[in-house]
Write an enzyme that holds these catalytic residues in place. Structure first.
Site, PDB file in Angstrom:
ATOM      1  N   ASP A 144      67.437  -1.905 -49.111  1.00 35.53           N
ATOM      2  CA  ASP A 144      66.237  -2.736 -49.131  1.00 35.53           C
ATOM      3  C   ASP A 144      66.620  -4.212 -49.127  1.00 35.53           C
ATOM      4  O   ASP A 144      67.528  -4.634 -49.857  1.00 35.53           O
ATOM      5  CB  ASP A 144      65.431  -2.393 -50.387  1.00 35.53           C
ATOM      6  CG  ASP A 144      64.207  -3.257 -50.565  1.00 35.53           C
ATOM      7  OD1 ASP A 144      63.306  -3.165 -49.727  1.00 35.53           O
ATOM      8  OD2 ASP A 144      64.160  -4.028 -51.541  1.00 35.53           O
ATOM      9  N   GLU A 162      67.911  -2.950 -44.054  1.00 34.44           N
ATOM     10  CA  GLU A 162      66.657  -3.617 -43.747  1.00 34.44           C
ATOM     11  C   GLU A 162      67.050  -5.088 -43.567  1.00 34.44           C
ATOM     12  O   GLU A 162      67.325  -5.774 -44.551  1.00 34.44           O
ATOM     13  CB  GLU A 162      65.646  -3.461 -44.876  1.00 34.44           C
ATOM     14  CG  GLU A 162      64.314  -4.120 -44.551  1.00 34.44           C
ATOM     15  CD  GLU A 162      63.320  -4.057 -45.710  1.00 34.44           C
ATOM     16  OE1 GLU A 162      62.114  -3.881 -45.455  1.00 34.44           O
ATOM     17  OE2 GLU A 162      63.749  -4.203 -46.867  1.00 34.44           O
TER      18      GLU A 162
END
Length: 705
Positions: free
Chosen positions: A356, A392
């Site tokens: 993330d 990401e």
């Protein structure tokens, strides 16, 4: 032997010895438990032992031995199941970055299991809530009653014949799912197991994924996390889980018995079904928030080491938008992240990670650096060399958007694929050149430094945003249930409602929406790179127009199996099978139109519907709506493979098609306007229907059979 001052009678006589500074955390060795904790600026560290129910603090034991910045002790006779926490003494000087407060019980950053749930209370704060001095004040209330307890764990598990599937990247089809969201309403899952790791690995879920052709399930965060206080106050929960408070412990709410073996059992069952398990991990921040957040672990252990600070140390760098940013430039924080990753691979047998806001992890003092400490640590690690790594590639910090700039072996979420394909099928003009780039794996972004086409993880939808059903049903988000007056979530979704906003029973509207979903899915599966499917999209799941369901632990966020579109699921399975049957559609090498030694033909040929090669003015013509592409194995690749695929993407009106004469016996494999049609010979004068995707195959070795 160290005197056991303050030990209750039941622990009297237990040997307290210095122990050792490794491994960090609580380690059961058969004779007792070794505790090791990092803190560079602490003045004193106390281990607190608790009753089995976690309600009574039985004793506090000082860790008197210190090797460098690691405090440690060994207590003979302790066994797995022991509940514990820490209290750490040191300066409380927020303006200098220190926030030690021994009145606050702290979780072990290395704890493998948690007992109990966080209870929001002002006592969790290191400062006096409401004081005019804010976080510069000091609170003396004991927080132990409100904090989960760390648990000593014996992680040994009978893995039996478990073997990691080890799917090659180019063979991979990812299914992004939420442990609870996928199972909460699934009638095929035993009621007591719904919302749990064991429920996720039930036969009904596994059968569904296998039938689809999924090779990897990517789980939203399963590290222990908390529900934000502002959400609890509104009667909501942190559904997605992006507020980690423990990087080694599975989230207790996904367990039925609170035991680590439940997660291990889940992984073992997925592996037996041939499916890899990838974890969405959040190492960029913790759930402790900004300077006004709670003191639960890192802040009270060594705030100045664990977090990136500014303005002398009182305030936190907030490149994550959550209030704080972990300091991976510190070797012990980086070590914690690396230890966590290895633990999930070696002990829990997971097969990969999706990071993330990964740009945070690669940000050095001079900015994002693909050769920075985190990436160097990852790339040299022999354990992590065998698992899948996905970034990401953005955050909200300076220079945070880094799509295409990650080093091998990372693959990356490709949002340009998402936005470009959405705009294409919405009918936007002038996007055909972008379609060409996305079909070929976004080579302009990833074809460098030895990276492969698998560096691009392609997706049309993900947990963050509209579902596929909502993408074709809403032009405006509907996030009112989040309690933020619809201000949260993305406003530019490149969506269309096909003429009616929201749900519709109009047969014409439904038919148009269903066709667009098939076209979006077909484009995803025909593109080079790694396809990712959002759980529920294959059955037409809706979130009622909510494109930011992070707080919706309810029917909005859960997959609605009762209204499952079995026809769409069958179509998705057919698409995945088509991709698996034709290696041309899932290549590692990029295609550049180079001539192949086996036949002299280019590995990619762009065509118009009339068979001609598009002219430069065609590529820039807003009215150019039908793009055809003839694909073969890359010129630098297999020198004997003669298979060819001819794909047609038509976002305009119906048009006559001229098939290439470079291959014999074209067969129509797919027509999105006829989802139930089987393979059939291509006939001369074939018409490409409006708003459709057609796929033809030819195999020179089989001639015109």
């Amino acid at each position: 032997m160290i005197a056991a001052h303050g030990l209750p009678d039941r622990l009297a006589g237990h040997a307290l010895t210095p122990g050792r500074p490794w491994p960090l955390g609580a380690s059961f060795d058969g004779e007792g438990v070794n505790f090791a904790l990092f803190s560079a600026h602490a003045e004193r560290v106390e281990l607190c032992l608790f009753s089995p129910d976690g309600r009574r603090e039985l004793c506090r034991i000082a860790l008197r031995d210190r090797d460098g910045d690691i405090w440690h002790i060994h207590i003979g006779g302790l066994t797995p199941g022991t509940l514990y926490g820490f209290r750490v003494h040191g300066p409380y000087a927020p303006e200098g970055g220190h926030r030690f407060n021994p009145h606050k019980l702290l979780l072990d950053p290395y704890t493998r299991q948690l007992s109990g749930r966080l209870k929001w209370s002002d006592a969790l704060m290191g400062y006096k809530v409401g004081s005019p001095r804010a976080d510069l004040s000091f609170d003396t209330r004991d927080s132990a009653f409100a904090v989960p307890k760390s648990v000593v764990v014996d992680p040994s598990f009978n893995w039996g014949p478990d073997r990691a599937p080890r799917r090659a990247w180019h063979e991979t089809v990812i299914y992004e799912a939420h442990v609870k969201g996928l199972t909460a309403l699934h009638k095929g899952v035993e009621k007591a197991l719904r919302g749990s790791f064991l429920g996720l690995a039930s036969d009904s879920v596994l059968d569904h994924l296998v039938k689809l052709g999924i090779t990897a399930i990517e789980l939203l965060p399963v590290h222990a996390f908390l529900d934000d206080r502002f959400l609890v106050a509104k009667g909501l929960h942190n559904y997605w889980g992006y507020q980690s408070i423990g990087f080694f412990a599975p989230e207790p709410r996904y367990m039925t018995r609170g035991e680590v073996w439940e997660f291990q059992t889940m992984v073992r069952r997925f592996h037996a079904a041939g499916i890899e398990v990838i974890l969405d991990v959040v190492y960029n921040h913790s759930g402790e928030g900004d300077e006004l957040g709670p003191t639960l672990s890192f802040r009270g252990l060594d705030n100045r080491s664990y977090y990136r600070l500014r303005d002398g140390g009182r305030f936190y760098v907030n490149d994550t938008g959550t209030g704080n940013t972990l300091n991976l430039a510190h070797p012990m924080v980086l070590r914690m992240v690396m230890d966590s990753l290895r633990y999930w691979v070696e002990v829990m047998h997971v097969d990969g990670f999706r990071f993330d806001l990964a740009s945070v992890l690669g940000r050095e003092p001079h900015g994002f650096d693909p050769n920075g400490g985190f990436f160097d640590a990852i790339r040299q690690d022999p354990v992590l060399a065998r698992v899948k790594l996905i970034a990401e590639p953005w955050d909200i910090g300076p220079g945070g958007y880094q799509l295409g700039n990650y080093p091998h072996p990372f693959s990356e979420w490709n949002d340009r694929f998402r936005d470009g394909i959405r705009r294409l099928w919405r009918g936007d003009a002038g996007v055909v050149p972008d379609l060409a780039r996305r079909l070929l794996g976004s080579a302009e972004l990833f074809d460098k430094a030895g990276r492969t086409a698998c560096a691009s993880v392609n997706f049309v939808t993900a947990h963050d945003g509209f579902t596929l059903e909502d993408l074709v049903s809403f032009t405006v988000k509907r996030n009112f249930a989040n309690g933020e007056d619809n201000r949260d979530g993305h406003d530019d979704n490149h969506s269309s409602n096909m003429g009616v906003e929201g749900p519709s029973d109009d047969p014409a509207i439904r038919a148009a929406r269903d066709l667009r979903k098939r076209n979006l899915l077909a484009t995803l599966m025909l593109s080079q790179g790694v396809p990712m499917l959002l759980a529920g999209d294959e059955i037409g799941n809706s979130q009622q127009g909510n494109n930011n369901a992070y707080a919706q632990d309810n029917e909005i966020g859960w997959v609605d199996w009762a209204r499952a579109d079995d026809g769409l699921a069958a179509f998705v399975a057919r698409l995945i099978a088509l991709r698996q049957d034709h290696r041309v559609l899932r290549q590692r090498r990029f295609l550049h139109g180079l001539p192949r030694a086996v036949d002299g033909l280019p590995d990619v040929i762009w065509r118009r519907a009339d068979g001609a090669t598009p002219r430069p003015e065609d590529w820039h013509d807003p009215a150019f709506r039908c793009l055809c592409v003839e694909l073969r194995r890359a010129a630098e690749g297999d020198l004997t493979d003669r298979e060819a695929i001819f794909a047609v993407c038509n976002t305009g009106s119906a048009v006559q098609l001229t098939l290439p004469d470079t291959a014999p016996g074209w067969r129509l494999e797919l027509d999105t306007t006829r989802p139930d049609a089987g393979r059939e010979p291509a006939v001369p004068g074939l018409e490409v229907p409006a708003h459709s995707v057609l796929v033809f195959s030819a195999d020179f070795d089989r001639g015109s059979e």
